[in-house]
Enzyme design. Structure first.
Site, PDB file in Angstrom:
ATOM      1  CE1 TYR A   1      -3.311   2.786   0.804  1.00 49.45           C
ATOM      2  CE2 TYR A   1      -2.137   3.332   2.508  1.00 49.45           C
ATOM      3  CZ  TYR A   1      -3.460   3.471   1.784  1.00 49.45           C
ATOM      4  OH  TYR A   1      -3.752   4.421   1.947  1.00 49.45           O
TER       5      TYR A   1
ATOM      6  CD  GLU B   1      -8.637   7.320   4.196  1.00 53.18           C
ATOM      7  OE1 GLU B   1      -8.620   7.221   5.517  1.00 53.18           O
ATOM      8  OE2 GLU B   1      -7.645   7.429   3.278  1.00 53.18           O
TER       9      GLU B   1
ATOM     10  CD1 TRP C   1      -4.061   2.672   5.569  1.00 57.29           C
ATOM     11  CD2 TRP C   1      -6.275   2.793   5.041  1.00 57.29           C
ATOM     12  NE1 TRP C   1      -3.953   2.297   4.419  1.00 57.29           N
ATOM     13  CE2 TRP C   1      -5.841   3.027   4.505  1.00 57.29           C
ATOM     14  CE3 TRP C   1      -7.517   3.547   5.912  1.00 57.29           C
ATOM     15  CZ2 TRP C   1      -6.962   2.358   3.349  1.00 57.29           C
ATOM     16  CZ3 TRP C   1      -8.581   4.082   4.392  1.00 57.29           C
ATOM     17  CH2 TRP C   1      -8.138   2.329   3.066  1.00 57.29           C
TER      18      TRP C   1
END
Length: 194
Positions: A16, A38, A46
């Site tokens: 990522y 988000e 996250w």
């Protein structure tokens, strides 16, 4: 390879960081997905959301906006039974609400990018302490999104979204991605949708 301070040694997180985070993104479907993810992150890490992203894609119709906007209360109830996602009714209802709000926007990609003047803002942060949790631009985006009918779009969520989709380039100077992304972003609109 030197990476940003927040990146762990988990292969999913490394991929990522190395391939997605901070890369200018102008594809409407992927921007919508990222905005929802988000929002799912609110109150969590996250990485928790990233590990569940594939399952979210499966149960939320591939983040197809029009279909998600029609998701029924019954379908939300079914998803609340799925251990592969974050089972939070308010966040799932917000996903539907946000899809409906997205469909009302005339040109969502250009509108979202307008909060940074249409081009990535390249920051030059050396330390984690310098990286803000929010900015005036993120606060303006949050306010505008809420006015447009979106939920789970506070200023901190909006800034994380701006970082993730490359509206702001917050790889730190000691990260190998900094040079590549700063060189391709500085002072110019991104040429490619990624």
């Amino acid at each position: 390879m030197p990476r940003c301070f927040w990146c762990t040694d988990d292969p999913l997180y490394i991929a990522y960081h190395d391939e997605e985070w901070g890369v200018p993104l102008r594809d409407p479907q992927r921007l919508f997905e990222l905005l929802l993810l988000e929002g799912f992150q609110a109150g969590l890490s996250w990485f928790t959301v990233l590990k569940k992203r594939e399952r979210y894609r499966q149960v939320l119709f591939g983040f197809e906006v029009a279909r998600l906007a029609r998701m029924s209360d019954e379908e939300i109830g079914e998803r609340l039974q799925d251990p592969g996602i974050i089972r939070n009714r308010r966040k799932l209802e917000a996903a539907r609400q946000n899809a409906q709000a997205w469909l009302r926007l005339e040109e969502p990609v250009g509108w979202l990018w307008s909060f940074v003047g249409g081009v990535p803002r390249v920051n030059r942060f050396c330390t984690p302490a310098e990286v803000p949790a929010t900015t005036p631009e993120a606060e303006a985006m949050s306010k505008a999104l809420k006015k447009a009918g979106f939920a789970f779009v506070g200023p901190t969520i909006c800034y994380a979204f701006m970082q993730a989709c490359g509206m702001v380039m917050d790889h730190t100077l000691d990260c190998d991605r900094y040079v590549e992304l700063a060189g391709s972003s500085a002072g110019q609109a991104p040429a490619a949708d990624r």
